[in-house]
Scaffold this active site. Structure first.
Site, PDB file in Angstrom:
ATOM      1  N   GLY A   1       0.848  -1.187   0.000  1.00 36.07           N
ATOM      2  CA  GLY A   1       0.000   0.000   0.000  1.00 36.07           C
ATOM      3  C   GLY A   1       0.878   1.229   0.000  1.00 36.07           C
ATOM      4  O   GLY A   1       1.687   1.416   0.906  1.00 36.07           O
ATOM      5  N   ALA A   2       0.725   2.065  -1.022  1.00 34.55           N
ATOM      6  CA  ALA A   2       1.643   3.192  -1.194  1.00 34.55           C
ATOM      7  C   ALA A   2       1.687   4.099   0.031  1.00 34.55           C
ATOM      8  O   ALA A   2       2.767   4.447   0.532  1.00 34.55           O
ATOM      9  CB  ALA A   2       1.233   4.004  -2.430  1.00 34.55           C
TER      10      ALA A   2
ATOM     11  N   ASN B   1       3.287   2.406   2.957  1.00 37.01           N
ATOM     12  CA  ASN B   1       4.741   2.365   2.812  1.00 37.01           C
ATOM     13  C   ASN B   1       5.365   3.661   3.321  1.00 37.01           C
ATOM     14  O   ASN B   1       6.381   3.651   4.036  1.00 37.01           O
ATOM     15  CB  ASN B   1       5.128   2.178   1.343  1.00 37.01           C
ATOM     16  CG  ASN B   1       4.786   0.802   0.809  1.00 37.01           C
ATOM     17  OD1 ASN B   1       4.624  -0.152   1.558  1.00 37.01           O
ATOM     18  ND2 ASN B   1       4.680   0.700  -0.500  1.00 37.01           N
TER      19      ASN B   1
ATOM     20  N   TYR C   1      -4.027  -7.411  -8.778  1.00 34.97           N
ATOM     21  CA  TYR C   1      -4.741  -6.882  -7.620  1.00 34.97           C
ATOM     22  C   TYR C   1      -6.108  -7.543  -7.452  1.00 34.97           C
ATOM     23  O   TYR C   1      -6.808  -7.795  -8.427  1.00 34.97           O
ATOM     24  CB  TYR C   1      -4.952  -5.373  -7.773  1.00 34.97           C
ATOM     25  CG  TYR C   1      -3.673  -4.571  -7.816  1.00 34.97           C
ATOM     26  CD1 TYR C   1      -3.061  -4.139  -6.650  1.00 34.97           C
ATOM     27  CD2 TYR C   1      -3.082  -4.235  -9.035  1.00 34.97           C
ATOM     28  CE1 TYR C   1      -1.890  -3.391  -6.679  1.00 34.97           C
ATOM     29  CE2 TYR C   1      -1.920  -3.489  -9.081  1.00 34.97           C
ATOM     30  CZ  TYR C   1      -1.327  -3.072  -7.903  1.00 34.97           C
ATOM     31  OH  TYR C   1      -0.169  -2.333  -7.943  1.00 34.97           O
TER      32      TYR C   1
ATOM     33  N   ASN D   1       1.315   9.182  -8.021  1.00 32.29           N
ATOM     34  CA  ASN D   1       1.241   7.716  -8.006  1.00 32.29           C
ATOM     35  C   ASN D   1       0.138   7.223  -8.945  1.00 32.29           C
ATOM     36  O   ASN D   1      -0.812   6.550  -8.516  1.00 32.29           O
ATOM     37  CB  ASN D   1       0.981   7.244  -6.574  1.00 32.29           C
ATOM     38  CG  ASN D   1       1.984   6.196  -6.126  1.00 32.29           C
ATOM     39  OD1 ASN D   1       2.380   5.340  -6.916  1.00 32.29           O
ATOM     40  ND2 ASN D   1       2.379   6.259  -4.874  1.00 32.29           N
TER      41      ASN D   1
ATOM     42  N   GLY E   1      14.218   9.039 -12.647  1.00 31.48           N
ATOM     43  CA  GLY E   1      14.745   7.696 -12.856  1.00 31.48           C
ATOM     44  C   GLY E   1      16.216   7.570 -12.530  1.00 31.48           C
ATOM     45  O   GLY E   1      16.678   7.999 -11.468  1.00 31.48           O
TER      46      GLY E   1
ATOM     47  N   GLY F   1      18.194  10.496 -11.121  1.00 28.10           N
ATOM     48  CA  GLY F   1      17.971  11.009  -9.774  1.00 28.10           C
ATOM     49  C   GLY F   1      16.687  11.799  -9.687  1.00 28.10           C
ATOM     50  O   GLY F   1      15.606  11.260  -9.894  1.00 28.10           O
TER      51      GLY F   1
ATOM     52  N   ALA G   1       9.984   2.198  -4.761  1.00 27.09           N
ATOM     53  CA  ALA G   1      11.058   3.195  -4.855  1.00 27.09           C
ATOM     54  C   ALA G   1      10.514   4.608  -4.660  1.00 27.09           C
ATOM     55  O   ALA G   1      11.106   5.420  -3.933  1.00 27.09           O
ATOM     56  CB  ALA G   1      11.763   3.079  -6.202  1.00 27.09           C
TER      57      ALA G   1
ATOM     58  N   ASP H   1       7.807   5.504  -3.084  1.00 25.62           N
ATOM     59  CA  ASP H   1       7.377   5.686  -1.696  1.00 25.62           C
ATOM     60  C   ASP H   1       8.584   5.967  -0.803  1.00 25.62           C
ATOM     61  O   ASP H   1       8.528   6.814   0.087  1.00 25.62           O
ATOM     62  CB  ASP H   1       6.625   4.448  -1.202  1.00 25.62           C
ATOM     63  CG  ASP H   1       5.401   4.143  -2.044  1.00 25.62           C
ATOM     64  OD1 ASP H   1       4.800   5.086  -2.597  1.00 25.62           O
ATOM     65  OD2 ASP H   1       5.039   2.956  -2.159  1.00 25.62           O
TER      66      ASP H   1
END
Length: 314
Positions: A37-38, A41, A108, A170, A232, A235, A262, A264
């Protein structure tokens, strides 16, 4: 019960079953149970760094729901605003074991979940008032119309109280009726935020712009205080309303295990540093560091460090 909170966030948690061996999910025989769960996290990462965090959600009256509640207790996340809803189940997901840094396949099982029934009824003014910062994500916004209304109400209320707000788009296009609706509704939330944290591709979709600076200006011109764009392997790049801007190099990772989580981890680094009064270059550097730790483990939150572990590596 009445202690001050550093951060409050809203979202859905699911039980996650990660295949132990690479290959097609249909062929997997063994799985490891984790939590996903974003927003959770982010809450987990912030709590591990010593912040007092509350997570608002709904879970089913089932074993997965009890697993979520147990995980919150283990991570010292305040769960007083989590409702156990006997009418609907806790969602879950299956995730393939990725190889060579490729993105895993995730399936999901969340439609009609307890968390999708979040609404403004879950807004407890006393709890939100205790928090100095609100973190929102586009995942929770996409769960249902009533969940979106909760996020919108929380953002407008916290903004009116002078609290800071961060927003990670997201994007989950599959959960929206159309891209146009997704863009309109997520930007409505973003415009209420102080700090917007999109990925480069997400920012292109949401702003219609093609360069990081133009993407940032799209939000800064609408009242956002700062935009941090994840670029990405390069950075991240940031620009503030005060005119400060710059690129912060990525942290080199030789063995990428699982890229999920990543972003999160990046949010954990940026938010925690800014709440500590760090500069934007320092905050983005911490975001890059924690994001790099998150992708070196198979679970979504296993790589999120404690304060001591962060000090050892950063």
């Amino acid at each position: 019960m009445h202690n001050a909170l550093d951060v409050i966030t809203i979202g859905e948690a699911m039980a996650m079953f990660v295949a132990t061996e690479p290959g097609e999910l249909a062929e997997a025989d063994a799985f490891i149970k984790r939590i996903a769960g974003a927003e959770l996290n982010v809450a987990t990462g912030l709590a591990r760094l010593g912040l007092n965090v509350s997570w608002v959600s709904r879970v089913g009256s089932d074993s997965f729901g009890r697993f979520v509640l147990s995980s919150l207790k283990k991570e010292n996340i305040n769960s007083e605003s989590v409702t156990v809803d006997a009418r609907y189940p806790t969602g879950f997901q299956l995730k393939s074991r990725a190889e060579n840094g490729t993105d895993p396949i995730v399936e999901y099982f969340r439609k009609g979940s307890a968390a999708s029934h979040l609404s403004c009824d879950d807004f407890d003014a006393a709890t939100f008032t205790r928090a100095r910062h609100l973190h929102l994500s586009g995942v929770a916004a996409a769960l249902s119309a009533s969940a979106y209304d909760l996020l919108d109400h929380a953002a407008s209320t916290m903004k009116a109280q002078g609290k800071t707000i961060s927003f990670d788009p997201n994007l989950r296009p599959v959960l929206w009726k159309s891209e146009a609706e997704m863009v309109e509704k997520l930007n409505r939330l973003a415009f209420q935020a102080d700090w917007v944290l999109p990925g480069l591709k997400e920012a292109a979709i949401l702003t219609g712009q093609s360069t990081p600076e133009a993407m940032a200006d799209f939000y800064l011109e609408r009242g956002v205080k700062a935009v941090v764009i994840k670029t990405g392997a390069d950075g991240a790049w940031f620009k503030t309303a005060a005119g400060e801007q710059g690129a912060v190099a990525a942290v080199r990772v030789d063995n990428v295990v699982d890229t999920v989580g990543a972003g999160d981890g990046f949010a954990v680094g940026v938010i925690s540093a800014l709440l500590e009064g760090k500069s934007f270059p320092q905050a983005v550097a911490r975001g890059n560091k924690i994001g790099s730790l998150a992708i070196q483990v198979p679970g979504d939150s296993e790589g999120l460090p404690t304060r001591a572990q962060l000090a050892e590596t950063f």
